[in-house]
Each structure stands twice: as C-alpha cells, then as structure tokens.
Design a protein around this motif. Structure first.
Motif, mmCIF file in Angstrom:
data_model
loop_
_atom_site.group_PDB
_atom_site.id
_atom_site.type_symbol
_atom_site.label_atom_id
_atom_site.label_comp_id
_atom_site.label_asym_id
_atom_site.label_seq_id
_atom_site.Cartn_x
_atom_site.Cartn_y
_atom_site.Cartn_z
ATOM 1 N N VAL A 67 0.834 -1.212 0.000
ATOM 2 C CA VAL A 67 0.000 0.000 0.000
ATOM 3 C C VAL A 67 0.863 1.255 0.000
ATOM 4 O O VAL A 67 0.548 2.241 -0.671
ATOM 5 N N LYS A 68 1.980 1.207 0.701
ATOM 6 C CA LYS A 68 2.785 2.424 0.784
ATOM 7 C C LYS A 68 3.452 2.785 -0.558
ATOM 8 O O LYS A 68 3.887 3.917 -0.744
ATOM 9 N N HIS A 69 3.459 1.860 -1.491
ATOM 10 C CA HIS A 69 3.999 2.174 -2.824
ATOM 11 C C HIS A 69 2.899 2.602 -3.805
ATOM 12 O O HIS A 69 3.206 2.931 -4.955
ATOM 13 N N MET A 70 1.637 2.544 -3.379
ATOM 14 C CA MET A 70 0.547 2.912 -4.285
ATOM 15 C C MET A 70 0.343 4.425 -4.261
ATOM 16 O O MET A 70 0.576 5.089 -3.248
ATOM 17 N N LEU A 152 6.245 1.758 -9.269
ATOM 18 C CA LEU A 152 6.521 0.393 -9.731
ATOM 19 C C LEU A 152 7.969 -0.021 -9.455
ATOM 20 O O LEU A 152 8.244 -1.196 -9.195
ATOM 21 N N VAL A 153 8.879 0.957 -9.489
ATOM 22 C CA VAL A 153 10.279 0.634 -9.152
ATOM 23 C C VAL A 153 10.372 0.227 -7.684
ATOM 24 O O VAL A 153 11.042 -0.741 -7.312
ATOM 25 N N GLY A 154 9.648 0.964 -6.835
ATOM 26 C CA GLY A 154 9.614 0.625 -5.410
ATOM 27 C C GLY A 154 9.016 -0.761 -5.187
ATOM 28 O O GLY A 154 9.506 -1.540 -4.360
ATOM 29 N N GLU A 158 10.737 -3.989 -3.478
ATOM 30 C CA GLU A 158 10.105 -4.536 -2.270
ATOM 31 C C GLU A 158 9.752 -6.015 -2.423
ATOM 32 O O GLU A 158 9.877 -6.798 -1.475
ATOM 33 N N PHE A 159 9.264 -6.407 -3.628
ATOM 34 C CA PHE A 159 8.682 -7.747 -3.771
ATOM 35 C C PHE A 159 9.364 -8.639 -4.818
ATOM 36 O O PHE A 159 9.156 -9.845 -4.799
ATOM 37 N N THR A 165 9.879 -7.224 -13.963
ATOM 38 C CA THR A 165 9.429 -5.838 -14.052
ATOM 39 C C THR A 165 7.938 -5.785 -13.753
ATOM 40 O O THR A 165 7.141 -6.378 -14.494
ATOM 41 N N PRO A 166 7.530 -5.080 -12.689
ATOM 42 C CA PRO A 166 6.092 -4.996 -12.419
ATOM 43 C C PRO A 166 5.392 -4.193 -13.506
ATOM 44 O O PRO A 166 5.940 -3.173 -13.956
ATOM 45 N N ILE A 167 4.225 -4.662 -13.935
ATOM 46 C CA ILE A 167 3.498 -3.897 -14.959
ATOM 47 C C ILE A 167 2.202 -3.308 -14.429
ATOM 48 O O ILE A 167 1.762 -2.281 -14.905
ATOM 49 N N MET A 168 1.609 -3.940 -13.440
ATOM 50 C CA MET A 168 0.422 -3.348 -12.804
ATOM 51 C C MET A 168 0.095 -4.116 -11.532
ATOM 52 O O MET A 168 0.587 -5.228 -11.314
#
Ligand SMILES: Cc1cc2nc3c(=O)[nH]c(=O)nc-3n(C[C@H](O)[C@H](O)[C@H](O)COP(=O)(O)O)c2cc1C
Length: 196
Positions: A67-70, A152-154, A158-159, A165-168
């Motif tokens: 949540v803190k990255h949203m 998304l970089v965060g 984090e995960f 590469t996170p996309i969504m």
C-alpha cells in the motif's frame, strides 16, 4: 448476431463488467485464482513465451508494504480489497522456451540472446496476459481493479528482483458499495477501424 459467445457471457466479460474501486469482504480463494489462471494461460503470446508472473499479496504485513507504494488515490482500495495481485514481466522468460516451444527449440538463442530484446517482448506479452487475466477474473464472477498508479520501481525492489518488471497491480473481489462511476464513453468503430 455475429458473435457466437452467448449474450450472458458477453455481458459478464465485457458489457456489464466494470473496474471496481470498492469491494465486499467476501474472500477470494486460491482455488478461484487457480481456476482463473488455468483458463487464461491459454491466451496467445509471442513464441508461447508466457512471460507474465503473478505475486498474490495475501498477508496483512505484505499488504501494508504494498500500500505504501501505491499512489494516494489507490491506497484505500488496495488496503481493503479481498485479494491484490502484482503482475510482472519475467525478463528471463526465454529460459523456459525449450519447454514451452518444443517444436522450435532454437528460438531461445536465435531470438532472445539479448536482454533488451527480451525486455521488450516480455513487456508486450505480459501486458497481453494481464488483459487475459482481467477477463479471467470477470469469468470467475469477480471484479478486477487494475492500477498502474504506483511506484513500480519501489514495488520491484520490495517484492521482486531485477529480472521481474512490475506492470500493474490488480485488486480482485466482489464489488462493494458504490464501486464505480457511470460508464465512460468508448471510441466508436468508425473512429478506431481503418480498412486499407
Ligand atoms: C493498466 C490499467 C491501469 C489503471 N490504473 C488505474 C489507477 O492507477 N487508478 C485507478 O483508479 N484506476 C486505474 N485504472 C482503471 C481505469 O481507469 C478503468 O479501467 C477505465 O476507466 C475503464 O473503467 P470501466 O471498466 O469501469 O469501464 C487502470 C486500468 C488499467 C487497465
């Protein structure tokens, strides 16, 4: 009359399906996610590379970290959704190609020996699979809330790792109270389709 899919399924998957911004408390089970994946895994990707990877954020501790990255406007719904998934592209998807494309084993080295080429293919094809995933969520009678409003970089740090590469991020569940605004317009056929 031109579509062969029955109209109830058309409504469920598209006409009445909405992007949910609030959710009921009803849990989303691993069995539901498995059924969704086992349906949408058949969606086509280049070289059958299937680069999408899915991280289910289930524990309250992990949810807090996400949540803190949203983006601010996405935080409350991400905190409250029954299930949240991070969809990412595996930039090393080519390692699976000999297994996934058994009729053409040279593809791995012939086309994907360079990382930038892999990253580009992973992004396009994981995004395609993300779309299949959203439709699969709807096929399970659930609503999806896809979001790119995030650091998304965060989220990657984090995960995930440097190869993913996170996309969504996608909130998943039964819609809650006042889950959406009125439907926004779509471009018409004539605005979009050009025939040459
Ligand atoms: C890739 C993607 C990213 C999106 N990012 C956000 C977002 O960060 N925050 C948000 O509130 N909605 C986000 N949306 C939701 C869109 O605004 C919504 O799907 C679109 O307006 C259509 O709404 P409808 O499905 O209710 O017709 C995103 C949707 C997609 C597919």
């Amino acid at each position: 009359m031109s579509l062969v899919l029955d109209s109830a399924a058309q409504d469920l998957l598209f006409r009445e399906a909405r992007t949910a911004n609030s959710f009921s408390d009803e849990p989303v089970t691993d069995e539901q996610v498995q059924a969704i994946y086992d349906l949408v895994k058949f969606g086509p990707t280049a070289f059958n590379g299937t680069p999408l990877r899915i991280t289910l954020v289930r524990s309250p501790e992990a949810r807090e970290r996400l949540v803190k990255h949203m983006a601010e406007g996405n935080q409350a719904k991400t905190a409250a959704a029954p299930l949240v998934a991070i969809l990412s592209a595996d930039n090393e998807f080519h390692e699976e190609l000999p297994r996934l494309l058994p009729h053409f084993p040279p593809a791995k080295d012939m086309f994907f020996s360079e990382r930038p080429v892999r990253e580009q293919s992973a992004l396009v094809n994981a995004a395609l699979q993300a779309a299949y995933f959203i439709v699969g969520v709807r096929a399970a009678g659930l609503a999806a809330g896809p979001m790119t409003g995030a650091d998304l970089v965060g989220i990657q740090k984090e995960f995930l790792d440097a190869d993913h590469t996170p996309i969504m991020v996608v909130n998943i569940g039964k819609p809650g109270e006042a889950a959406w605004f009125d439907r926004s317009p779509r471009l018409s056929f004539d605005e979009v389709i050009t025939t040459v």
